[in-house]
Scaffold this motif. Structure first.
Motif, PDB file in Angstrom:
ATOM      1  N   THR A  87       0.834  -1.202   0.000  1.00  0.00           N
ATOM      2  CA  THR A  87       0.000   0.000   0.000  1.00  0.00           C
ATOM      3  C   THR A  87       0.865   1.247   0.000  1.00  0.00           C
ATOM      4  O   THR A  87       0.631   2.185  -0.760  1.00  0.00           O
ATOM      5  CB  THR A  87      -0.943   0.001   1.217  1.00  0.00           C
ATOM      6  OG1 THR A  87      -1.786  -1.138   1.137  1.00  0.00           O
ATOM      7  CG2 THR A  87      -1.786   1.260   1.269  1.00  0.00           C
ATOM      8  N   VAL A  88       1.878   1.272   0.854  1.00  0.00           N
ATOM      9  CA  VAL A  88       2.776   2.430   0.916  1.00  0.00           C
ATOM     10  C   VAL A  88       3.448   2.629  -0.427  1.00  0.00           C
ATOM     11  O   VAL A  88       3.479   3.732  -0.970  1.00  0.00           O
ATOM     12  CB  VAL A  88       3.841   2.258   2.026  1.00  0.00           C
ATOM     13  CG1 VAL A  88       4.910   3.338   1.927  1.00  0.00           C
ATOM     14  CG2 VAL A  88       3.197   2.289   3.389  1.00  0.00           C
ATOM     15  N   HIS A  89       3.972   1.553  -0.979  1.00  0.00           N
ATOM     16  CA  HIS A  89       4.680   1.651  -2.250  1.00  0.00           C
ATOM     17  C   HIS A  89       3.756   2.134  -3.363  1.00  0.00           C
ATOM     18  O   HIS A  89       4.120   3.021  -4.148  1.00  0.00           O
ATOM     19  CB  HIS A  89       5.296   0.299  -2.606  1.00  0.00           C
ATOM     20  CG  HIS A  89       6.274   0.397  -3.724  1.00  0.00           C
ATOM     21  ND1 HIS A  89       5.918   0.173  -5.025  1.00  0.00           N
ATOM     22  CD2 HIS A  89       7.582   0.726  -3.735  1.00  0.00           C
ATOM     23  CE1 HIS A  89       6.974   0.352  -5.795  1.00  0.00           C
ATOM     24  NE2 HIS A  89       8.003   0.682  -5.040  1.00  0.00           N
ATOM     25  N   LYS A  90       2.559   1.586  -3.430  1.00  0.00           N
ATOM     26  CA  LYS A  90       1.603   1.998  -4.470  1.00  0.00           C
ATOM     27  C   LYS A  90       1.177   3.451  -4.279  1.00  0.00           C
ATOM     28  O   LYS A  90       1.058   4.207  -5.250  1.00  0.00           O
ATOM     29  CB  LYS A  90       0.382   1.083  -4.475  1.00  0.00           C
ATOM     30  CG  LYS A  90      -0.547   1.359  -5.628  1.00  0.00           C
ATOM     31  CD  LYS A  90      -1.533   0.256  -5.839  1.00  0.00           C
ATOM     32  CE  LYS A  90      -2.336   0.541  -7.089  1.00  0.00           C
ATOM     33  NZ  LYS A  90      -3.025  -0.628  -7.574  1.00  0.00           N
ATOM     34  N   ASP A  91       0.957   3.846  -3.024  1.00  0.00           N
ATOM     35  CA  ASP A  91       0.568   5.232  -2.740  1.00  0.00           C
ATOM     36  C   ASP A  91       1.616   6.217  -3.247  1.00  0.00           C
ATOM     37  O   ASP A  91       1.287   7.206  -3.888  1.00  0.00           O
ATOM     38  CB  ASP A  91       0.351   5.452  -1.237  1.00  0.00           C
ATOM     39  CG  ASP A  91      -1.006   4.983  -0.760  1.00  0.00           C
ATOM     40  OD1 ASP A  91      -1.838   4.570  -1.593  1.00  0.00           O
ATOM     41  OD2 ASP A  91      -1.226   5.019   0.473  1.00  0.00           O
ATOM     42  N   VAL A  92       2.886   5.968  -2.937  1.00  0.00           N
ATOM     43  CA  VAL A  92       3.920   6.957  -3.254  1.00  0.00           C
ATOM     44  C   VAL A  92       4.476   6.840  -4.662  1.00  0.00           C
ATOM     45  O   VAL A  92       5.063   7.793  -5.162  1.00  0.00           O
ATOM     46  CB  VAL A  92       5.071   6.953  -2.220  1.00  0.00           C
ATOM     47  CG1 VAL A  92       4.566   7.330  -0.848  1.00  0.00           C
ATOM     48  CG2 VAL A  92       5.802   5.634  -2.194  1.00  0.00           C
ATOM     49  N   THR A  93       4.296   5.692  -5.328  1.00  0.00           N
ATOM     50  CA  THR A  93       4.835   5.571  -6.676  1.00  0.00           C
ATOM     51  C   THR A  93       3.778   5.754  -7.761  1.00  0.00           C
ATOM     52  O   THR A  93       4.073   6.302  -8.812  1.00  0.00           O
ATOM     53  CB  THR A  93       5.524   4.208  -6.888  1.00  0.00           C
ATOM     54  OG1 THR A  93       4.604   3.161  -6.643  1.00  0.00           O
ATOM     55  CG2 THR A  93       6.735   4.073  -5.994  1.00  0.00           C
ATOM     56  N   GLN A  94       2.561   5.310  -7.522  1.00  0.00           N
ATOM     57  CA  GLN A  94       1.538   5.399  -8.557  1.00  0.00           C
ATOM     58  C   GLN A  94       0.473   6.453  -8.262  1.00  0.00           C
ATOM     59  O   GLN A  94       0.227   7.343  -9.078  1.00  0.00           O
ATOM     60  CB  GLN A  94       0.853   4.040  -8.735  1.00  0.00           C
ATOM     61  CG  GLN A  94       1.775   2.976  -9.264  1.00  0.00           C
ATOM     62  CD  GLN A  94       1.092   1.621  -9.338  1.00  0.00           C
ATOM     63  OE1 GLN A  94      -0.113   1.499  -9.123  1.00  0.00           O
ATOM     64  NE2 GLN A  94       1.865   0.597  -9.628  1.00  0.00           N
ATOM     65  N   ARG A  95      -0.147   6.364  -7.115  1.00  0.00           N
ATOM     66  CA  ARG A  95      -1.266   7.269  -6.810  1.00  0.00           C
ATOM     67  C   ARG A  95      -0.805   8.714  -6.667  1.00  0.00           C
ATOM     68  O   ARG A  95      -1.484   9.640  -7.118  1.00  0.00           O
ATOM     69  CB  ARG A  95      -1.964   6.817  -5.538  1.00  0.00           C
ATOM     70  CG  ARG A  95      -2.658   5.487  -5.699  1.00  0.00           C
ATOM     71  CD  ARG A  95      -3.344   5.033  -4.427  1.00  0.00           C
ATOM     72  NE  ARG A  95      -4.046   3.779  -4.667  1.00  0.00           N
ATOM     73  CZ  ARG A  95      -3.983   2.733  -3.861  1.00  0.00           C
ATOM     74  NH1 ARG A  95      -3.267   2.786  -2.752  1.00  0.00           N
ATOM     75  NH2 ARG A  95      -4.636   1.637  -4.151  1.00  0.00           N
TER      76      ARG A  95
END
Length: 83
Positions: free
Chosen positions: A36-44
């Protein structure tokens, strides 16, 4: 994207920049998964605030370049505690 997800992505990004934490540390502090953290900061975050996403990317790249050192230190600590 839902508002609370955007707000979480921004909050996580600011936290990572301010504290220089890793994805794993940030996930633990926010009570979410590493994914979740990775997706939040890289994609979203790219869609919400591209400038902030670039700053976070710098911190993540630095952490990635240092991870082998952190892993070696953790192993060293582990074996020092055993003996």
């Amino acid at each position: 994207m839902r508002d609370y997800i955007e707000e979480r992505a921004i909050a996580i990004a600011n936290y990572v920049i301010e504290h220089g934490t890793t994805v794993r540390q940030t996930a633990k502090d926010f009570g979410v998964s590493k994914s979740t953290v990775h997706k939040d900061v890289t994609q979203r975050l790219e869609h919400v605030n591209p400038a902030l996403a670039k700053e976070v990317r710098r911190v993540l790249d630095l952490n990635k370049s240092e991870r082998h050192i952190r892993g070696g230190m953790a192993t060293k600590e582990k074996y020092l505690k055993q003996h």
